[in-house]
Scaffold this active site. Structure first.
Site, PDB file in Angstrom:
ATOM      1  N   ASP A  62       1.730 -15.537   6.718  1.00  0.00           N
ATOM      2  CA  ASP A  62       1.283 -16.936   6.593  1.00  0.00           C
ATOM      3  C   ASP A  62       1.284 -17.378   5.133  1.00  0.00           C
ATOM      4  OD1 ASP A  62       0.949 -17.311   9.303  1.00  0.00           O
ATOM      5  OD2 ASP A  62      -1.246 -17.182   9.271  1.00  0.00           O
ATOM      6  N   ARG A 109      13.598   4.596  12.284  1.00  0.00           N
ATOM      7  CA  ARG A 109      12.387   5.424  12.293  1.00  0.00           C
ATOM      8  C   ARG A 109      11.556   5.151  13.557  1.00  0.00           C
ATOM      9  NH1 ARG A 109       9.595   4.789   6.661  1.00  0.00           N
ATOM     10  NH2 ARG A 109       8.435   6.566   7.509  1.00  0.00           N
ATOM     11  N   PRO A 134       0.786  -1.226   0.000  1.00  0.00           N
ATOM     12  CA  PRO A 134       0.000   0.000   0.000  1.00  0.00           C
ATOM     13  C   PRO A 134       0.824   1.286   0.000  1.00  0.00           C
ATOM     14  CG  PRO A 134      -0.213  -1.169   2.097  1.00  0.00           C
ATOM     15  CD  PRO A 134       0.473  -2.093   1.141  1.00  0.00           C
ATOM     16  N   ASN A 135       0.338   2.220  -0.776  1.00  0.00           N
ATOM     17  CA  ASN A 135       0.886   3.583  -0.894  1.00  0.00           C
ATOM     18  C   ASN A 135       2.173   3.657  -1.719  1.00  0.00           C
ATOM     19  OD1 ASN A 135      -1.161   4.868   0.733  1.00  0.00           O
ATOM     20  ND2 ASN A 135      -0.241   3.800   2.457  1.00  0.00           N
ATOM     21  N   SER A 195      13.258   2.595   2.981  1.00  0.00           N
ATOM     22  CA  SER A 195      13.835   3.338   4.102  1.00  0.00           C
ATOM     23  C   SER A 195      14.436   2.363   5.110  1.00  0.00           C
ATOM     24  CB  SER A 195      12.740   4.175   4.781  1.00  0.00           C
ATOM     25  OG  SER A 195      11.763   3.326   5.375  1.00  0.00           O
ATOM     26  N   ALA A 239       3.180  -0.814   4.806  1.00  0.00           N
ATOM     27  CA  ALA A 239       2.665  -0.807   6.184  1.00  0.00           C
ATOM     28  C   ALA A 239       2.185  -2.186   6.636  1.00  0.00           C
ATOM     29  CB  ALA A 239       1.542   0.216   6.318  1.00  0.00           C
ATOM     30  N   HIS A 292       4.089  -4.395   9.222  1.00  0.00           N
ATOM     31  CA  HIS A 292       3.977  -4.245  10.678  1.00  0.00           C
ATOM     32  C   HIS A 292       2.641  -4.730  11.225  1.00  0.00           C
ATOM     33  CE1 HIS A 292       7.343  -1.783   9.515  1.00  0.00           C
ATOM     34  NE2 HIS A 292       6.557  -0.936   8.886  1.00  0.00           N
ATOM     35  N   HIS A 332      12.714  -2.868   2.059  1.00  0.00           N
ATOM     36  CA  HIS A 332      12.166  -1.564   2.452  1.00  0.00           C
ATOM     37  C   HIS A 332      13.063  -0.486   1.892  1.00  0.00           C
ATOM     38  CE1 HIS A 332       9.318  -3.477   5.043  1.00  0.00           C
ATOM     39  NE2 HIS A 332      10.293  -4.251   5.465  1.00  0.00           N
ATOM     40  N   ARG A 385       5.366  10.815  -2.570  1.00  0.00           N
ATOM     41  CA  ARG A 385       5.061  10.499  -1.169  1.00  0.00           C
ATOM     42  C   ARG A 385       6.312  10.678  -0.309  1.00  0.00           C
ATOM     43  NH1 ARG A 385       4.822   4.408   1.226  1.00  0.00           N
ATOM     44  NH2 ARG A 385       4.126   4.987   3.306  1.00  0.00           N
ATOM     45  N   GLU A 411      12.570  -9.666   1.620  1.00  0.00           N
ATOM     46  CA  GLU A 411      11.777  -8.504   2.059  1.00  0.00           C
ATOM     47  C   GLU A 411      12.610  -7.243   1.831  1.00  0.00           C
ATOM     48  OE1 GLU A 411      10.754  -8.872   6.204  1.00  0.00           O
ATOM     49  OE2 GLU A 411      10.204  -6.749   6.393  1.00  0.00           O
ATOM     50  N   TYR A 451      11.375   8.485   1.178  1.00  0.00           N
ATOM     51  CA  TYR A 451      11.297   7.401   0.189  1.00  0.00           C
ATOM     52  C   TYR A 451      11.990   7.709  -1.134  1.00  0.00           C
ATOM     53  CZ  TYR A 451       7.982   5.523   3.528  1.00  0.00           C
ATOM     54  OH  TYR A 451       7.410   5.035   4.679  1.00  0.00           O
ATOM     55  N   ASN A 511       7.956  -5.770  -0.881  1.00  0.00           N
ATOM     56  CA  ASN A 511       7.945  -4.627   0.032  1.00  0.00           C
ATOM     57  C   ASN A 511       6.501  -4.532   0.517  1.00  0.00           C
ATOM     58  OD1 ASN A 511       7.849  -2.268   1.419  1.00  0.00           O
ATOM     59  ND2 ASN A 511       9.006  -1.065  -0.082  1.00  0.00           N
ATOM     60  N   ARG A 516       7.839   0.594  13.444  1.00  0.00           N
ATOM     61  CA  ARG A 516       8.361   0.067  12.167  1.00  0.00           C
ATOM     62  C   ARG A 516       9.470  -0.952  12.375  1.00  0.00           C
ATOM     63  NH1 ARG A 516       5.870   3.449   8.351  1.00  0.00           N
ATOM     64  NH2 ARG A 516       5.558   5.521   9.204  1.00  0.00           N
TER      65      ARG A 516
HETATM   66  C1  DQA Z   1       8.332   0.901   3.765  1.00  0.00           C
HETATM   67  C2  DQA Z   1       8.448   1.134   5.282  1.00  0.00           C
HETATM   68  C3  DQA Z   1       7.099   0.938   5.965  1.00  0.00           C
HETATM   69  O1  DQA Z   1       7.231   1.158   7.365  1.00  0.00           O
HETATM   70  C4  DQA Z   1       6.093   1.921   5.417  1.00  0.00           C
HETATM   71  O2  DQA Z   1       4.826   1.698   5.990  1.00  0.00           O
HETATM   72  C5  DQA Z   1       6.015   1.911   3.931  1.00  0.00           C
HETATM   73  C6  DQA Z   1       7.239   1.752   3.152  1.00  0.00           C
HETATM   74  C7  DQA Z   1       9.655   1.224   3.038  1.00  0.00           C
HETATM   75  O3  DQA Z   1       9.766   0.828   1.883  1.00  0.00           O
HETATM   76  O4  DQA Z   1      10.544   1.874   3.592  1.00  0.00           O
HETATM   77  O5  DQA Z   1       4.957   2.128   3.354  1.00  0.00           O
HETATM   78  O6  DQA Z   1       8.045  -0.477   3.555  1.00  0.00           O
END
Ligand code: DQA
Length: 150
Positions: free
Chosen positions: A91, A111, A14-15, A106, A81, A84, A104, A22, A102, A27, A78, A115
């Site tokens: 699962d 942070r 998401p996002n 950032s 959110a 977390h 990320h 953003r 995995e 990011y 990735n 997170r």
């Molecule tokens: C993220 C880090 C997450 O905590 C955050 O909610 C994101 C992006 C990252 O790529 O740094 O949406 O996964």
């Protein structure tokens, strides 16, 4: 008969469709299209095909992970959110028994406290955080070396 190119499923949660606009201080300025191009190029240079999915919906991500059992050899995710919060994504990743990296953008450890916990990490063979979009390249590279060992 030509054999099919092995596929890596690359999931952005998401996002991440808003990348570039953003919170660029956190990011970066690259867009999701840049990330996707980087993934396609990195995968193809190593003899893989990248299948890309971005979704803001947990169930869509879970369906894609389940489908990967039959059509992919590894997963880069990735979870954004959902990292977390989502026991269900963790699962699903465990259920498909594919190598998972995995990513990320950032450094989630530098942070907010919330997170620092990931439900996904125990289901991953590696976690890359804080390398910006290069993290996806490193993830593809790592999966390729694991898979070429087989
Ligand atoms: C993220 C880090 C997450 O905590 C955050 O909610 C994101 C992006 C990252 O790529 O740094 O949406 O996964």
């Amino acid at each position: 008969m030509p054999t099919e190119t092995p596929r890596l499923l690359i999931i952005n949660g998401p996002n991440l469709n808003l990348l570039g606009t953003r919170e660029p201080g956190i990011y970066g300025a690259s867009t999701l299209a840049d990330v996707e191009q980087l993934c396609r190029e990195s995968a193809s240079a190593l003899g893989f095909e990248a299948e890309l999915l971005q979704s803001n919906h947990e169930g869509v991500i879970i369906d894609a992970i389940q489908a990967a059992r039959n059509n992919a050899v590894g997963i880069v995710i990735n979870p954004a959110a959902y990292t977390h919060t989502s026991v269900a994504i963790a699962d699903a990743l465990r259920a498909v028994e594919l190598p998972v990296v995995e990513v990320h953008l950032s450094n989630v450890h530098s942070r907010e406290e919330f997170r620092r916990h990931s439900y996904v990490s125990p289901a991953a063979v590696a976690v890359i955080a804080g390398a910006g979009i290069n993290g996806y390249r490193y993830a593809v590279d790592h999966l390729a070396s694991l898979l070429h060992e087989d």
